[in-house]
Motif scaffolding. Structure first.
Motif, PDB file in Angstrom:
ATOM      1  N   LEU A 283      13.634 -23.360  36.281  1.00 28.92           N
ATOM      2  CA  LEU A 283      14.820 -24.091  36.712  1.00 28.92           C
ATOM      3  C   LEU A 283      15.251 -25.035  35.593  1.00 28.92           C
ATOM      4  CD1 LEU A 283      12.652 -24.095  39.453  1.00 28.92           C
ATOM      5  CD2 LEU A 283      14.919 -24.380  40.440  1.00 28.92           C
TER       6      LEU A 283
ATOM      7  N   THR B 156       9.686 -19.071  38.763  1.00 31.36           N
ATOM      8  CA  THR B 156      11.103 -19.406  38.611  1.00 31.36           C
ATOM      9  C   THR B 156      11.219 -20.545  37.614  1.00 31.36           C
ATOM     10  OG1 THR B 156      11.563 -18.774  40.906  1.00 31.36           O
ATOM     11  CG2 THR B 156      13.204 -20.131  39.785  1.00 31.36           C
TER      12      THR B 156
ATOM     13  N   SER C 144       6.905 -22.897  40.234  1.00 34.65           N
ATOM     14  CA  SER C 144       8.214 -23.524  40.115  1.00 34.65           C
ATOM     15  C   SER C 144       8.174 -24.392  38.867  1.00 34.65           C
ATOM     16  CB  SER C 144       8.520 -24.375  41.351  1.00 34.65           C
ATOM     17  OG  SER C 144       9.723 -25.100  41.184  1.00 34.65           O
TER      18      SER C 144
ATOM     19  N   THR D  27      17.403 -12.829  35.208  1.00 39.66           N
ATOM     20  CA  THR D  27      15.970 -12.553  35.118  1.00 39.66           C
ATOM     21  C   THR D  27      15.623 -12.111  33.702  1.00 39.66           C
ATOM     22  OG1 THR D  27      15.877 -11.888  37.441  1.00 39.66           O
ATOM     23  CG2 THR D  27      14.075 -11.166  36.033  1.00 39.66           C
TER      24      THR D  27
ATOM     25  N   GLU E 153      22.387 -17.663  36.840  1.00 40.34           N
ATOM     26  CA  GLU E 153      21.032 -17.198  37.133  1.00 40.34           C
ATOM     27  C   GLU E 153      20.868 -15.766  36.654  1.00 40.34           C
ATOM     28  OE1 GLU E 153      20.046 -17.109  41.332  1.00 40.34           O
ATOM     29  OE2 GLU E 153      22.162 -17.120  41.872  1.00 40.34           O
TER      30      GLU E 153
ATOM     31  N   GLU F 240       5.710 -12.472  38.317  1.00 40.84           N
ATOM     32  CA  GLU F 240       6.828 -12.127  39.201  1.00 40.84           C
ATOM     33  C   GLU F 240       7.118 -13.202  40.244  1.00 40.84           C
ATOM     34  OE1 GLU F 240       4.275  -9.351  42.339  1.00 40.84           O
ATOM     35  OE2 GLU F 240       5.673  -8.424  40.918  1.00 40.84           O
TER      36      GLU F 240
ATOM     37  N   GLY G 180      13.092 -25.035  46.923  1.00 38.06           N
ATOM     38  CA  GLY G 180      12.310 -23.831  46.712  1.00 38.06           C
ATOM     39  C   GLY G 180      10.839 -24.038  47.000  1.00 38.06           C
TER      40      GLY G 180
ATOM     41  N   ARG H 100       7.062 -15.179  31.680  1.00 35.80           N
ATOM     42  CA  ARG H 100       7.856 -13.955  31.816  1.00 35.80           C
ATOM     43  C   ARG H 100       7.051 -12.793  32.387  1.00 35.80           C
ATOM     44  NH1 ARG H 100      10.105 -14.021  25.850  1.00 35.80           N
ATOM     45  NH2 ARG H 100      10.219 -11.760  26.204  1.00 35.80           N
TER      46      ARG H 100
ATOM     47  N   LEU I 194      10.543 -13.053  35.070  1.00 35.01           N
ATOM     48  CA  LEU I 194      10.822 -14.470  35.319  1.00 35.01           C
ATOM     49  C   LEU I 194      12.255 -14.682  35.786  1.00 35.01           C
ATOM     50  CD1 LEU I 194      10.063 -17.524  35.031  1.00 35.01           C
ATOM     51  CD2 LEU I 194      10.794 -17.329  32.633  1.00 35.01           C
ATOM     52  N   ARG I 195      12.420 -15.344  36.917  1.00 35.74           N
ATOM     53  CA  ARG I 195      13.741 -15.727  37.400  1.00 35.74           C
ATOM     54  C   ARG I 195      14.176 -17.029  36.715  1.00 35.74           C
ATOM     55  NH1 ARG I 195      11.036 -14.118  41.968  1.00 35.74           N
ATOM     56  NH2 ARG I 195      10.509 -16.263  42.486  1.00 35.74           N
ATOM     57  N   VAL I 196      15.410 -17.069  36.262  1.00 33.76           N
ATOM     58  CA  VAL I 196      15.951 -18.243  35.593  1.00 33.76           C
ATOM     59  C   VAL I 196      17.163 -18.725  36.375  1.00 33.76           C
ATOM     60  CG1 VAL I 196      16.874 -19.179  33.435  1.00 33.76           C
ATOM     61  CG2 VAL I 196      15.199 -17.299  33.372  1.00 33.76           C
ATOM     62  N   ARG I 197      17.201 -20.018  36.684  1.00 35.13           N
ATOM     63  CA  ARG I 197      18.321 -20.598  37.417  1.00 35.13           C
ATOM     64  C   ARG I 197      18.755 -21.877  36.701  1.00 35.13           C
ATOM     65  NH1 ARG I 197      17.346 -21.550  43.387  1.00 35.13           N
ATOM     66  NH2 ARG I 197      19.465 -20.741  43.634  1.00 35.13           N
TER      67      ARG I 197
END
Length: 265
Positions: A255, A253, A217, A14, A12, A250, A36, A247, A18-21
């Protein structure tokens, strides 16, 4: 009733906001996304009577929606369901209709009654501008709290393909001509037998409409999405890859599973 613990990601990070998992496989990815979204629903229900959720309709969402419906702690009586796009000219009972997909994969299983569904009437072709204005009124009356999306093989969000995507679109929904690569994907996904069967136009929520929700999500499994993931995360923020707009959000995410993330791991 407590919410389920999500699977642990294998990576994971950022990119901009953008959060990336990344998860090992589609099943773990689906459970993580569902956990989530369930958490976001619970948070919304603490401050409001209802949570307004926009759902994508595509095979990429199968595992996520199955896991989401299986979470007993979600209070579905306090959810309003929207969907983000629909083919122009398709009846709701057509096998490829996105409304049919959502009824079969979530709305019927979760017990959402018709009076809490806000669906785009794709069969209305005589005055599509009026249909857009009416659906925009519904979105403005009940602004989205959560968007459950995917991205296309060409990097589209909903049916905002590169030729028609506009990050500054002044409307919330519009009719678009589908890009050739987008129509090919519908055949690859098994939604249509051949290219000539795929409609040429569709209703779609615009990029600003999707990004207006505080929580996004974005579930993107499978090897055919790897190039789009690479462009989303490594390329410029541009309508050439509409998903790159994520991106700037905020609350978003992305996935992935190991296959869709193979070019960015």
């Amino acid at each position: 009733m407590s919410l389920p613990a999500p699977p642990t990601p294998i990576a994971e990070w950022t990119v901009d906001r953008l959060r990336v998992r990344v998860f090992e496989d589609r099943a773990r990815l689906g459970r993580a996304a569902a956990a989530g979204v369930a958490e976001a629903i619970a948070a919304r229900h603490k401050v409001a009577e209802r949570a307004n959720i926009i759902f994508a309709a595509a095979p990429s969402q199968d595992e996520f929606l199955t896991a989401l419906v299986g979470i007993d702690a979600i209070d579905w009586s306090r959810i309003v369901g929207f969907h983000m796009d629909e083919y122009l000219g398709l009846n709701p009972d057509h096998p490829a209709s996105f409304r049919r997909y959502l009824h079969e994969h979530i709305f019927r299983m979760a017990g959402l009654p018709a009076d809490r569904l806000r669906l785009i009437p794709g069969e209305q072709t005589d005055r599509p501008l009026r249909t857009c204005l009416e659906y925009e009124d519904a979105l403005r009356a009940e602004p989205p709290d959560i968007v459950c999306a995917g991205i296309g093989e060409n990097g589209h969000l909903a049916f905002n393909d590169p030729p028609v995507a506009d990050f500054l679109d002044p409307v919330l929904i519009k009719v678009v001509r589908l890009d050739h690569s987008c129509r090919v994907q519908q055949v690859n996904d098994g939604c249509f037998a051949e290219l000539d069967d795929v409609p040429t136009h569709a209703y779609t929520l615009t990029v600003p409409a999707l990004l207006s929700a505080p929580v996004l999500s974005v579930v993107v499994p499978g090897p055919r999405k790897a190039d789009a993931v690479l462009a989303t995360l490594k390329g410029p923020i541009s309508e050439a890859c509409p998903a790159s707009a994520l991106r700037q959000h905020e609350g978003a995410t992305l996935l992935l599973d190991r296959e869709s993330a193979r070019l960015v791991l």
